[in-house]
Structures are given as structure tokens and as C-alpha cells.
Design an enzyme around this catalytic site. Structure first.
Site, PDB file in Angstrom:
ATOM      1  N   HIS A 160      -3.704  -3.279  -4.720  1.00 50.62           N
ATOM      2  CA  HIS A 160      -5.266  -3.140  -3.996  1.00 50.62           C
ATOM      3  C   HIS A 160      -6.176  -3.645  -5.223  1.00 50.62           C
ATOM      4  O   HIS A 160      -7.096  -4.445  -5.132  1.00 50.62           O
ATOM      5  CB  HIS A 160      -5.342  -2.164  -3.207  1.00 50.62           C
ATOM      6  CG  HIS A 160      -5.158  -2.243  -1.885  1.00 50.62           C
ATOM      7  ND1 HIS A 160      -6.136  -2.747  -1.030  1.00 50.62           N
ATOM      8  CD2 HIS A 160      -4.137  -2.080  -1.029  1.00 50.62           C
ATOM      9  CE1 HIS A 160      -5.435  -2.809   0.385  1.00 50.62           C
ATOM     10  NE2 HIS A 160      -4.272  -2.206   0.081  1.00 50.62           N
TER      11      HIS A 160
ATOM     12  N   HIS B 224       1.429   0.036  -4.214  1.00 52.61           N
ATOM     13  CA  HIS B 224       0.482  -0.312  -2.948  1.00 52.61           C
ATOM     14  C   HIS B 224      -0.925  -0.231  -3.700  1.00 52.61           C
ATOM     15  O   HIS B 224      -1.805  -1.174  -3.743  1.00 52.61           O
ATOM     16  CB  HIS B 224       0.546   0.610  -1.855  1.00 52.61           C
ATOM     17  CG  HIS B 224      -0.521   0.562  -0.896  1.00 52.61           C
ATOM     18  ND1 HIS B 224      -1.867   1.305  -0.891  1.00 52.61           N
ATOM     19  CD2 HIS B 224      -0.801  -0.407   0.107  1.00 52.61           C
ATOM     20  CE1 HIS B 224      -2.477   0.888  -0.017  1.00 52.61           C
ATOM     21  NE2 HIS B 224      -2.159  -0.163   0.763  1.00 52.61           N
TER      22      HIS B 224
ATOM     23  N   PHE C 271     -11.209   0.316   0.876  1.00 56.41           N
ATOM     24  CA  PHE C 271     -10.654   0.112   2.042  1.00 56.41           C
ATOM     25  C   PHE C 271     -11.523  -0.307   3.161  1.00 56.41           C
ATOM     26  O   PHE C 271     -10.988  -0.910   4.122  1.00 56.41           O
ATOM     27  CB  PHE C 271     -10.256   1.549   2.540  1.00 56.41           C
ATOM     28  CG  PHE C 271      -9.016   2.230   1.747  1.00 56.41           C
ATOM     29  CD1 PHE C 271      -8.050   1.334   1.460  1.00 56.41           C
ATOM     30  CD2 PHE C 271      -8.905   3.698   1.610  1.00 56.41           C
ATOM     31  CE1 PHE C 271      -6.963   1.824   0.962  1.00 56.41           C
ATOM     32  CE2 PHE C 271      -7.840   4.038   1.095  1.00 56.41           C
ATOM     33  CZ  PHE C 271      -6.901   3.161   0.511  1.00 56.41           C
TER      34      PHE C 271
ATOM     35  N   HIS D  58      -4.469   7.402   5.542  1.00 54.53           N
ATOM     36  CA  HIS D  58      -3.951   7.037   4.303  1.00 54.53           C
ATOM     37  C   HIS D  58      -3.657   8.475   3.494  1.00 54.53           C
ATOM     38  O   HIS D  58      -4.121   9.413   4.134  1.00 54.53           O
ATOM     39  CB  HIS D  58      -5.126   6.326   3.253  1.00 54.53           C
ATOM     40  CG  HIS D  58      -5.035   5.127   3.505  1.00 54.53           C
ATOM     41  ND1 HIS D  58      -4.174   4.224   2.630  1.00 54.53           N
ATOM     42  CD2 HIS D  58      -5.644   4.034   4.439  1.00 54.53           C
ATOM     43  CE1 HIS D  58      -4.390   2.980   3.253  1.00 54.53           C
ATOM     44  NE2 HIS D  58      -5.248   2.667   4.049  1.00 54.53           N
TER      45      HIS D  58
ATOM     46  N   HIS E  82      -8.608  -1.518  10.216  1.00 54.64           N
ATOM     47  CA  HIS E  82      -8.537  -0.647   8.844  1.00 54.64           C
ATOM     48  C   HIS E  82      -9.869   0.002   8.509  1.00 54.64           C
ATOM     49  O   HIS E  82      -9.277   1.197   7.951  1.00 54.64           O
ATOM     50  CB  HIS E  82      -8.128  -1.648   7.722  1.00 54.64           C
ATOM     51  CG  HIS E  82      -7.211  -1.270   6.699  1.00 54.64           C
ATOM     52  ND1 HIS E  82      -8.017  -0.847   5.599  1.00 54.64           N
ATOM     53  CD2 HIS E  82      -5.936  -0.907   6.441  1.00 54.64           C
ATOM     54  CE1 HIS E  82      -7.168  -0.183   4.693  1.00 54.64           C
ATOM     55  NE2 HIS E  82      -6.026  -0.063   5.168  1.00 54.64           N
TER      56      HIS E  82
END
Length: 592
Positions: free
Chosen positions: A335, A331, A352, A202, A181
Site C-alpha cells: 500500500h 500487504h 485507507f 484491520h 473500505h
């Protein structure tokens, strides 16, 4: 080339205004008035919502066929016009985003200064095999995390314990799973054939398919470590009341599913806030507002493919053309809600580079993946893109046998062909359509909250601002609405990628201080995590800001506000956090 949409007419009116940005006028709410060849030097181009060609064909091809979307860049106070008809993408040539150049994987250079130098690069291999569909006797069933029994928890706990015990340089290890990721999301990879051009999954139409494949290999590795081909990871059922808290299986301190870097104030039984504002947390988030958020994501702002998946992202494009509705919300807020504010960068889930280090990350994305499958059953124009540049995009993952595998988006569109499905649970948000604020009915357009109106773009979003946007067409027929959605586009959203950003968008309100997610006037929100992109085309070039866009649905909103016959709408932007955010313009498009 197959197309994501096929409108028969596409006109782009590029308009330039020179008004005074600092004016603070109180306007009444009266809508009635108002792969190139490797021998050729690659050309990097930015594709954002200003694009009027979702196919990104060559200039010659664009001359021969109409563009599939029509849009008008709108001025303020009912003033608008057209200069020359232009093509915004003359440098574009359609091609799928290529696989990452593993030989050029590097340490991201623009992560926060308080981070030690990190590398997300996986073990290197030149042997790449093509993906082959798995054989299986029965589907693996991913369970809702709040319903996981002791046996399933024990399997997951053991499998993850074994994964974490693998050497860090083993591509199956938990360290390397987290690095996947990081590499794809914070500038570790560049596009093969485009030296120095970052590859990111993204804020584009690659978000959903990439994460589906990511979870697929993660799950396969875990199952192989415990020799159980039926093993399936759980999903965090945050879209239903019973799942609106961190699932208890992730909160046991002695388990491999636990991560200490989570917000201590958001441990069970704290209810999750799917519209979370870290600068002004709602002390009493409600099930009802969470369900309204889900309705907006799946229906109001997810009526078309490009709305739900995100903007097209092709070979040679700069990253971040525009997130889809499900990535943007819920989403991104989840986070931020999970990340620990006591950490320098809200690690683990709040950035991220580190989010894959929290096992909860995989449960979050399993539900996002499930919601993608549900979205395709809701009818209307809710279908996956049929654009070859999307379908043929490839990613690289290591499988349970340490093979480096190339997969394509098109092979991951049906999760059942990959051998898994989701436990059947209730979907309560289907009946949670937001309602107009009662004040509007009573006041009939009287503006109750003083605010600044702007009549010039670009602007820096440092306070609540409103603008009047003229609609290109009003009083559309049912057939026209069925064929094309009316979309509000907040364009050229520019900011430093090392800051978190959130702002809300409301339409035709009288009192912005009382409008919330449960009101029809609440059109949507923009949320960006810390991600620290590289954004360098060469060593001499300075860091570039993130430039992206936001697309919000208007068709049902205007119907519910009884404003479908109005000439214009009032759009209000409400900054929640993030300094120095620029907005280049606001426009209305029609999409099919």
C-alpha cells in the site's frame, strides 16, 4: 464455545520493573547466561497481545477452564519474576463483532486536517437479506494479472467503465465500492449495540474474511454490468518474479483501470519492494529478498492461526488488537509503495480512506485472498480459527441487484463455494528460507554494532534499541515444538493513527546494519498505514491513539541460529519511520 487453541496450561506472570531507561550499555551477546443485553450499558475493553484468553469468555467461565495460551512477560538482563496470577480480561464476554449500525454511520472525525470533510456512508436501507450460496455451472477463474489476455482486459475495462458511470448514490457504483473500505476502516461505522464504539476490520482476525467478501460482491457487480457470470477479476501476482511490478493492464492512461495517484517512481518495469521503507527506499530491491519476505509471512510468522489471521476481535472490543502476518507484510508495505508521495496523505493507495479508489487495490487484495487459500495447504497448524466469535461475525454488502446482504465469516471460508478459484501459477517462495548471517558463524556472538540497551518499559522508540528477553523454556523437544510455537510478542505498540509507522525486529544479531530480510536474524517488521481512526466513545472524549501488537515466530529462527538451548535472546528494534511510537513490553508466548 469452540477455541482457537487449547493448551493445557496457561500462566500469566505480570512483572513490574523500575530500571533506568536512558542507560546506554554495550551488552555482550551471551544467551547462555542470561451481544450484551441492550438494556445493559456496554463495557468497552481493549484486547491486545497481553490477553491470555483467546476465547474471551465470561469471568465465571474463565475460572472454570484453563486459558488456552501460556505466556511470560519478560524482564531485562535475565531478570524476571511473578506477582499474582491475574486475568487480564475480567470485563470480557465472548460474542461475535456485530454488524455495523448503519443509522449511526458518520463522517470520520480524525482524518488528517488537510482533508475536506468526507463521508463514506453507503445508501441506507432497512431491508437486509441473508446471504445464500450462488448457483453456477463452472468456477470463475481469477487470472494472474501479468497473464491477462486482450479479451479479458477488454471485459474488465468495459465493466469498470460502466461501474464508474453509475450515479454516485447507486450502491453498485465505483464511488460506493471505494466507500465500503473507507467506512469499515477509518471510523465510519460503529458496532451495533455499542454506541460510539468504532468497528474496524484491520489489525485483527477480520482482515482476511472481510476482504474476501468485499471482492466477491465487487466481482459479482462487475460481471452483471457486462452480463457475464464467468467474469473474474485478476490478481496481482506480486509473490512471483513475473508479477513483481505493477501489472501493465493497470498502467494504460486511457483505461478505466488506471489511477494517476500512484508513485511515479514505481511504474513498470520498477521491481516492487515487499519490505519497502519510504524514508530510505532500496534503490535495488531484489527478487530474492521479496521471496524471503513471502517465506517469512507464510511460514516463519504464519505457523499458527492467530499469527497469520491476526488477534481475536470480539463484540465490545476496541479496534486494532493485532494484525496477522499477511496484513502486516507484504500487504501494508505494498500500500505504501503504491501511494503517491506527492499527495498530502499518499493517496490513493497510501491511506485507507482512499485506497479503494485505485483499481489496483482490488488486484492486490485478490492475491492476498489467494495466499490465504494457499496458506491452508502448507500443513502444520495452518488452519482457520474454529472460534464461534470469528465464524459468526457478520458484514453488510450490497449485491449486484442492490440488495443489502448480511454475510457471515463462516460462509466465506471456501472460495469454491462462492464460485471462484485462482489460476494455477508457480509458488517460488516455498524454497526461499532466509539464511543466518555469515558473521555470526565467524564471530560466535561478539557484538559488532554498538547500540543502546534498555531495561525498562514502556519506551519511546526513537532510536535503535536492544533488550535481553529470557525464554520461559529452552531445549524444547520436537513434540513440544510440534504442539506449540514459540512466539515473540512486541506488546502495547501505541502511536497516532494519522502517522505512518514502520520498525523492524531482529534477534541475536551482531551487526544490525547488515541484517536484512534474507537473513534468519530478521524476525519481522511492523508497518501501519495512515488510517485516521475515530476512536471516540462519546463526543466529550478525546481521540485515542492506536494500540496494537506484533507477533513473530521464534521456533524455526532459534533452531537455524543454533540458539535453541540458550536461556535468553537479544531482541533489537530498529525504527524506520513514525515519531512517538511507544512500546509497553516484550514477551514470549507459546501458541498452538
Amino acid at each position: 464455545m469452540a477455541s482457537i487453541s487449547s493448551s493445557p496450561l496457561s500462566l500469566s506472570f505480570n512483572v513490574s520493573f523500575n530500571f533506568n531507561t536512558s542507560s546506554s550499555l554495550l551488552y555482550p551477546l551471551s544467551q547462555k547466561q542470561h451481544q450484551p443485553s441492550k438494556n445493559r450499558k456496554p463495557k468497552y475493553h481493549q484486547i491486545s497481545c497481553t490477553s491470555n484468553d483467546t476465547n474471551q469468555n465470561s469471568p465465571k467461565e474463565q475460572e472454570q477452564k484453563p486459558s488456552p495460551r501460556r505466556n511470560v512477560l519478560i524482564g531485562i538482563g535475565g531478570l524476571y519474576g511473578a506477582t499474582t496470577l491475574t486475568n487480564n480480561n475480567s470485563l470480557a464476554f465472548g460474542a461475535p463483532v456485530p454488524i455495523p449500525d448503519l443509522t449511526a454511520c458518520k463522517v470520520p472525525t480524525h482524518l488528517p486536517e488537510n482533508l475536506p470533510q468526507i463521508s463514506c456512508c453507503p445508501p441506507f436501507s432497512t431491508d437486509i437479506i441473508d446471504f445464500k450460496f450462488p448457483t453456477f455451472k463452472k468456477l470463475r477463474v481469477r487470472p494472474a494479472a501479468q497473464l491477462v489476455n486482450d479479451d479479458n482486459f477488454a471485459k474488465y475495462n468495459k465493466a469498470l467503465e460502466l461501474m464508474k458511470a453509475l450515479p454516485d448514490d447507486d450502491p453498485r457504483s465505483f464511488t460506493q465500492q471505494a466507500n465500503i473500505h473507507c467506512a469499515y476502516c477509518v471510523g465510519g461505522y460503529t458496532q451495533e449495540g455499542y454506541p460510539g464504539l468504532e468497528l474496524s476490520v484491520h489489525k485483527s482476525w477480520l482482515f482476511l474474511p472481510f476482504h474476501r467478501w468485499y471482492l466477491y460482491f465487487y466481482e459479482r457487480i462487475l460481471g452483471s454490468l457486462i452480463n457475464d457470470p464467468t467474469f473474474a477479476i485478476p490478481f496481482w501476482n506480486f509473490d512471483a518474479p513475473d508479477g513483481m511490478q505493477i501489472p501493465s493492464i493497470y498502467t494504460k492512461p486511457n483505461s478505466s483501470l488506471y489511477d494517476c495517484k500512484r508513485d511515479p517512481k514505481h511504474q513498470p518495469p520498477t521491481l516492487i519492494d515487499l519490505a519497502f521503507n519510504r524514508n530510505n527506499p532500496n534503490p535495488n530491491p531484489s527478487v530474492e529478498t521479496n521471496l524471503s519476505t513471502m517465506y517469512n509471512t507464510m511460514f516463519s510468522n504464519g505457523a499458527t492461526s492467530i499469527q497469520f489471521h491476526g488477534s481475536p476481535y470480539r463484540a465490545g472490543d476496541q479496534p486494532d488488537p493485532g494484525a496477522g502476518s499477511i496484513e502486516n507484510s507484504p500487504h501494508n508495505p505494498i500500500h505504501v509503495w503504491c501511494g503517491d508521495p506527492g499527495q498530502p496523505n499518499r493517496e490513493d493507495m497510501g491511506h485507507f480512506y482512499s485506497s479503494g479508489r485505485d483499481p489496483l487495490f482490488y488486484a492486490l487484495h485478490a492475491n492476498v485472498d489467494r495466499l490465504w487459500s494457499i496458506w491452508k495447504t502448507l500443513g502444520g497448524k495452518r488452519k482457520d480459527p474454529n472460534d464461534d466469535d470469528w465464524l459468526e461475525t457478520s458484514f453488510l454488502f450490497y449485491d449486484e441487484n442492490k440488495n443489502l446482504v448480511k454475510v457471515k465469516v463462516k460462509d466465506g471460508l471456501d472460495e469454491r463455494k462462492l464460485g471462484y478459484c485462482y489460476q494455477d501459477v508457480d509458488i517460488p517462495w516455498i524454497n526461499s528460507k532466509p539464511k543466518p548471517a555469515s558473521r555470526r558463524v565467524q564471530s560466535k556472538g561478539k557484538l559488532l554494532t554498538p547500540r543502546k540497551f534498555v531495561d525498562k518499559f514502556p519506551i519511546v522508540l526513537d532510536s535503535v534499541v536492544s533488550t535481553i528477553v529470557k525464554r520461559p523454556q529452552k531445549s524444547r523437544s520436537s513434540k513440544e515444538k510440534e504442539d506449540e510455537e514459540e512466539i515473540l510478542v512486541i506488546d502495547g505498540i501505541e502511536f497516532d493513527s494519522n502517522i505512518e509507522v514502520k520498525f523492524d525486529v531482529i534477534v541475536n544479531d551482531e551487526d544490525d546494519k547488515v541484517i536484512g530480510v534474507g537473513n534468519t536474524e530478521f524476525a519481522g517488521t511492523f508497518v501501519s498505514l495512515l488510517h485516521g481512526h475515530n476512536h471516540e466513545n462519546n463526543k466529550k472524549e478525546k481521540k485515542k491513539n492506536t494500540v496494537t501488537c506484533l507477533r513473530l515466530g521464534l521456533t524455526n529462527l532459534l533452531e537455524d541460529l543454533k540458539a535453541d538451548d540458550d536461556d535468553s535472546i537479544v531482541v533489537t528494534l530498529i525504527p524506520r519511520y513514525g515519531d512517538g511510537v511507544k512500546i509497553s513490553g516484550i514477551k514470549i508466548e507459546f501458541e498452538n
